[in-house]
Write an enzyme that holds these catalytic residues in place. Structure first.
Site, PDB file in Angstrom:
ATOM      1  N   ASP A   1       0.802  -1.219   0.000  1.00 13.27           N
ATOM      2  CA  ASP A   1       0.000   0.000   0.000  1.00 13.27           C
ATOM      3  C   ASP A   1       0.837   1.272   0.000  1.00 13.27           C
ATOM      4  OD1 ASP A   1       0.869  -0.548   2.626  1.00 13.27           O
ATOM      5  OD2 ASP A   1      -1.109  -1.240   3.230  1.00 13.27           O
TER       6      ASP A   1
ATOM      7  N   ASN B   1      -7.215  -3.722  14.374  1.00 10.03           N
ATOM      8  CA  ASN B   1      -8.608  -3.971  13.990  1.00 10.03           C
ATOM      9  C   ASN B   1      -8.740  -5.135  13.002  1.00 10.03           C
ATOM     10  OD1 ASN B   1      -7.604  -2.950  11.629  1.00 10.03           O
ATOM     11  ND2 ASN B   1      -8.970  -1.186  11.493  1.00 10.03           N
TER      12      ASN B   1
ATOM     13  N   HIS C   1      -7.061  -5.392  10.087  1.00 10.49           N
ATOM     14  CA  HIS C   1      -6.828  -5.089   8.663  1.00 10.49           C
ATOM     15  C   HIS C   1      -5.572  -5.795   8.139  1.00 10.49           C
ATOM     16  CE1 HIS C   1      -4.506  -1.053   9.536  1.00 10.49           C
ATOM     17  NE2 HIS C   1      -3.651  -2.052   9.432  1.00 10.49           N
TER      18      HIS C   1
ATOM     19  N   GLU D   1      -9.708  -2.298   5.563  1.00 10.73           N
ATOM     20  CA  GLU D   1     -10.305  -2.155   6.886  1.00 10.73           C
ATOM     21  C   GLU D   1     -11.519  -3.077   7.035  1.00 10.73           C
ATOM     22  OE1 GLU D   1      -8.397  -0.635   8.753  1.00 10.73           O
ATOM     23  OE2 GLU D   1      -8.035   1.475   8.306  1.00 10.73           O
TER      24      GLU D   1
HETATM   25  C1  F6R Z   1       1.564  -2.003   5.962  1.00  9.99           C
HETATM   26  C2  F6R Z   1       0.191  -2.524   6.053  1.00  9.99           C
HETATM   27  C3  F6R Z   1      -0.514  -2.655   7.365  1.00  9.99           C
HETATM   28  C4  F6R Z   1       0.406  -2.976   8.542  1.00  9.99           C
HETATM   29  C5  F6R Z   1      -0.398  -3.001   9.841  1.00  9.99           C
HETATM   30  C6  F6R Z   1       0.471  -3.235  11.049  1.00  9.99           C
HETATM   31  O1  F6R Z   1       2.013  -1.981   4.638  1.00  9.99           O
HETATM   32  O2  F6R Z   1      -0.371  -2.792   5.053  1.00  9.99           O
HETATM   33  O3  F6R Z   1      -1.493  -3.655   7.257  1.00  9.99           O
HETATM   34  O4  F6R Z   1       1.027  -4.198   8.337  1.00  9.99           O
HETATM   35  O5  F6R Z   1      -1.076  -1.775   9.994  1.00  9.99           O
HETATM   36  O6  F6R Z   1       1.331  -2.142  11.213  1.00  9.99           O
HETATM   37  P1  F6R Z   1       2.542  -2.187  12.258  1.00  9.99           P
HETATM   38  O7  F6R Z   1       3.484  -3.209  11.764  1.00  9.99           O
HETATM   39  O8  F6R Z   1       3.144  -0.815  12.211  1.00  9.99           O
HETATM   40  O9  F6R Z   1       1.935  -2.530  13.564  1.00  9.99           O
END
Ligand code: F6R
Length: 244
Positions: free
Chosen positions: A67, A136, A138, A143
């Site tokens: 992303d 959450n 995702h 989401e």
């Molecule tokens: C990142 C992504 C998100 C993260 C998730 C966890 O490219 O797509 O799904 O993997 O938000 O983020 P961290 O590792 O910062 O807890």
């Protein structure tokens, strides 16, 4: 789902490094799906070390990131393009033209999403997709409520995601409210998935994932339907949230 329990973040990063190094060795033209955020930083650091010691090369590696924030130019210090460059790409011998990160500043974002899907197909699909998980549930920036059939698209970020990611910005107002994210179906089309989960902030999400139901209200639950998923989870993320 193959779950590997590890002690802490360091051990999670080491195990993940072993798996990726192995794939980079065994595949002729490895196509890696990559993630940003705090979770994979230790892994990227170790991959750089493997490269510096001559144990791996990224010469034949192609990458697709999950992303990018909408509205941030590639050279914006908060863009995921810069994150990947700083944390991995500029330290290794990867060819620029094999790096793919959605362009969140594209004038036609719809076209950008379609082109991203096309590029993944052209590369022969993703061999191994690295994932983190949101508190959450995702995956990518998909989401809760995102259809499981989603392809790469423009997505709205939940307030909790914006709050969680504000730590990378000067203020919460600077955090973009939208992103371009690989879709859930796109992620599920990867041949293999490697999910890393660390820290007590993820314990709730981990408990829900291990409970096993599959629902669009909890995006990561779809991983229960993938035939080749490895989850590396540390003790803090496995602590039963009800015990706290
Ligand atoms: C990142 C992504 C998100 C993260 C998730 C966890 O490219 O797509 O799904 O993997 O938000 O983020 P961290 O590792 O910062 O807890």
């Amino acid at each position: 789902m193959h779950v590997i329990n590890v002690k802490n973040y360091e051990e999670m990063s080491e195990k993940a490094t072993d798996i990726l190094v192995h794939r980079i060795h065994s595949l002729e033209k490895p196509v890696l799906g990559l993630a940003t955020g705090s979770t994979p930083e230790g892994l990227y650091q170790r991959l750089i070390e493997e490269y510096e010691q001559g144990a791996i090369s990224f010469k034949h590696v192609t990458t697709f990131n999950l992303d990018e924030y909408v509205g941030l130019e590639q050279n914006d210090s908060n863009s995921y393009y810069q994150f990947m460059n700083e944390k991995l790409f500029r330290h290794v011998d990867i060819a620029m033209e094999r790096i793919h990160i959605p362009n969140g500043a594209a004038l036609d974002l719809g076209k950008e999403c379609d082109a991203y899907e096309h590029a993944i197909k052209q590369a022969g699909g993703i061999d191994i997709q690295l994932l983190g998980i949101g508190a959450n549930g995702h995956i990518g920036f998909n989401e809760p409520g995102t259809p499981f059939s989603s392809k790469t698209d423009i997505v709205d970020l939940e307030k909790t995601t914006i709050q969680a990611n504000a730590r990378f910005f000067h203020s919460i107002e600077e955090v973009p409210t939208q992103a371009v994210s690989m879709g859930i179906e796109t992620i599920m089309n990867s041949k293999e998935i490697l999910l890393l989960v660390s820290g007590e902030a993820k314990a709730d999400a981990m408990a829900k994932l291990l409970a096993g139901g599959v629902s669009e209200d909890f995006p990561a639950s779809i991983l229960n339907n993938h035939a080749n998923v490895t989850v590396i989870v540390d003790e803090a993320a496995l602590a039963d949230p009800k015990q706290k």
